[in-house]
Design a protein around this motif. Structure first.
Motif, short mmCIF file in Angstrom:
data_model
loop_
_atom_site.label_atom_id
_atom_site.label_comp_id
_atom_site.label_asym_id
_atom_site.label_seq_id
_atom_site.Cartn_x
_atom_site.Cartn_y
_atom_site.Cartn_z
N ARG A 15 28.46 34.94 67.42
CA ARG A 15 29.81 34.78 66.87
C ARG A 15 30.82 35.55 67.72
O ARG A 15 31.91 35.05 68.01
CB ARG A 15 29.84 35.28 65.42
N THR A 16 30.46 36.76 68.14
CA THR A 16 31.35 37.54 69.01
C THR A 16 31.54 36.84 70.34
O THR A 16 32.65 36.83 70.90
CB THR A 16 30.75 38.95 69.25
N THR A 39 41.83 45.20 76.90
CA THR A 39 42.47 45.63 75.65
C THR A 39 43.07 44.45 74.90
O THR A 39 42.86 44.28 73.69
CB THR A 39 43.56 46.67 75.93
N ASP A 40 43.82 43.60 75.61
CA ASP A 40 44.45 42.44 74.98
C ASP A 40 43.41 41.43 74.52
O ASP A 40 43.54 40.83 73.45
CB ASP A 40 45.42 41.77 75.97
N ARG A 43 41.63 42.67 71.40
CA ARG A 43 42.51 42.56 70.23
C ARG A 43 42.56 41.12 69.74
O ARG A 43 42.47 40.86 68.55
CB ARG A 43 43.91 43.05 70.58
N ARG A 44 42.68 40.20 70.66
CA ARG A 44 42.75 38.78 70.29
C ARG A 44 41.42 38.31 69.67
O ARG A 44 41.41 37.47 68.78
CB ARG A 44 43.09 37.93 71.52
N ALA A 45 40.30 38.83 70.19
CA ALA A 45 38.98 38.46 69.67
C ALA A 45 38.60 39.26 68.42
O ALA A 45 37.54 39.01 67.83
CB ALA A 45 37.92 38.67 70.75
N GLU A 46 39.46 40.21 68.06
CA GLU A 46 39.24 41.05 66.87
C GLU A 46 37.94 41.85 66.98
O GLU A 46 37.14 41.93 66.06
CB GLU A 46 39.25 40.20 65.59
N ILE A 47 37.77 42.45 68.17
CA ILE A 47 36.64 43.35 68.41
C ILE A 47 37.17 44.59 69.11
O ILE A 47 38.32 44.64 69.54
CB ILE A 47 35.56 42.69 69.29
N SER A 48 36.30 45.60 69.24
CA SER A 48 36.69 46.81 69.96
C SER A 48 36.39 46.65 71.45
O SER A 48 35.60 45.77 71.85
CB SER A 48 35.91 48.01 69.42
N ALA A 50 34.70 48.72 73.12
CA ALA A 50 33.28 49.08 73.27
C ALA A 50 32.39 47.86 73.04
O ALA A 50 31.40 47.67 73.76
CB ALA A 50 32.92 50.19 72.28
N THR A 51 32.73 47.03 72.07
CA THR A 51 31.95 45.83 71.81
C THR A 51 32.05 44.86 72.99
O THR A 51 31.07 44.23 73.38
CB THR A 51 32.43 45.13 70.53
N PHE A 52 33.26 44.76 73.56
CA PHE A 52 33.41 43.89 74.73
C PHE A 52 32.43 44.30 75.82
O PHE A 52 31.74 43.45 76.41
CB PHE A 52 34.83 43.95 75.28
N TYR A 53 32.34 45.61 76.10
CA TYR A 53 31.49 46.08 77.19
C TYR A 53 30.00 46.02 76.86
O TYR A 53 29.17 46.15 77.76
CB TYR A 53 31.91 47.49 77.61
N LEU A 54 29.67 45.80 75.61
CA LEU A 54 28.28 45.51 75.26
C LEU A 54 27.89 44.10 75.72
O LEU A 54 26.72 43.83 76.00
CB LEU A 54 28.06 45.61 73.75
N HIS A 55 28.90 43.24 75.80
CA HIS A 55 28.66 41.84 76.16
C HIS A 55 28.89 41.57 77.65
O HIS A 55 28.12 40.80 78.25
CB HIS A 55 29.59 40.93 75.34
N TYR A 56 29.92 42.17 78.23
CA TYR A 56 30.28 41.85 79.61
C TYR A 56 30.69 43.10 80.37
O TYR A 56 31.24 44.04 79.80
CB TYR A 56 31.43 40.82 79.63
#
Length: 202
Positions: A15-16, A39-40, A43-48, A50-56
């Motif tokens: 889902r993320t 950062t942008d 925010r648009r994906a409604e995640i932190s 830190a979560t982004f960097y878990l994925h990419y």
């Protein structure tokens, strides 16, 4: 292309992933890839972040995945390789439909502005070629690879040049384009060796 990320089958992870892909698409509708900030995007994906960097690793890693996701969707529409070898008109019809869809027009628009089109073409060709290899690994010769490369790039180039910005009054009608491309596809693929026959048990 199946994801090799460790949690790729987890529902929350997937889902993320969808949220990130949609967020990147929306960001690229507004600005070039090099201007997109984590950062942008987060925010648009409604995640932190830190979560982004878990994925990419970074925005460009996500952009690669964005290209791969589009390739996966097209391959689903094309179906199995056996159809391409046994029912060429159906395969070309699927190809035309896949590459003239609204999603593909949108993707090509984004890819063209952000230098992702060459990556898309290279990965699409390599992925499709690998599928043909898997179907008939003992029969794919260098000559056959040339034919397949010619067919794939020719089909995509013809379709996209004819429907560059979507269907318009100058576009060649799809119902007329498919038979023409089928004839060309059949001629080019005629040098491919036949698929292997199943061995009969004694």
């Amino acid at each position: 292309m199946q994801s090799t990320k460790p949690h790729s089958q987890d529902l929350r992870w997937r889902r993320t992933e969808r949220h990130l892909m949609n967020a990147l698409k929306e960001e690229l509708d507004e600005k070039p890839l090099e201007k997109v900030k984590v950062t942008d995007l987060a925010r648009r994906a409604e995640i932190s972040k830190a979560t982004f960097y878990l994925h990419y690793q970074d925005i460009y890693d996500l952009a690669d995945a964005f290209v791969d996701a589009r390739i996966d969707e097209i391959l689903k529409q094309l179906g199995d390789v056996e159809t391409a070898l046994s029912d060429k008109e159906e395969f070309v019809h699927r190809f035309v439909e896949a590459f003239t869809s609204k999603d593909q027009y949108h993707f090509i628009s984004i890819a063209g502005k952000n230098h992702l089109a060459p990556r898309f073409m290279d990965r699409f060709w390599r992925t499709l070629g690998a599928i043909f290899d898997e179907y008939a690994p003992m029969h794919v010769t260098p000559k056959a690879r040339i034919a397949l490369s010619f067919v794939v790039t020719g089909l995509i180039g013809t379709i996209q040049s004819n429907y560059n910005a979507g269907p318009n009054e100058d576009s060649f009608p799809k119902e007329e384009l498919t038979p023409v491309l089928t004839d060309l596809f059949t001629a080019a693929m005629s040098i491919l060796p036949p698929p292997p026959k199943a061995s009969s048990s004694q």
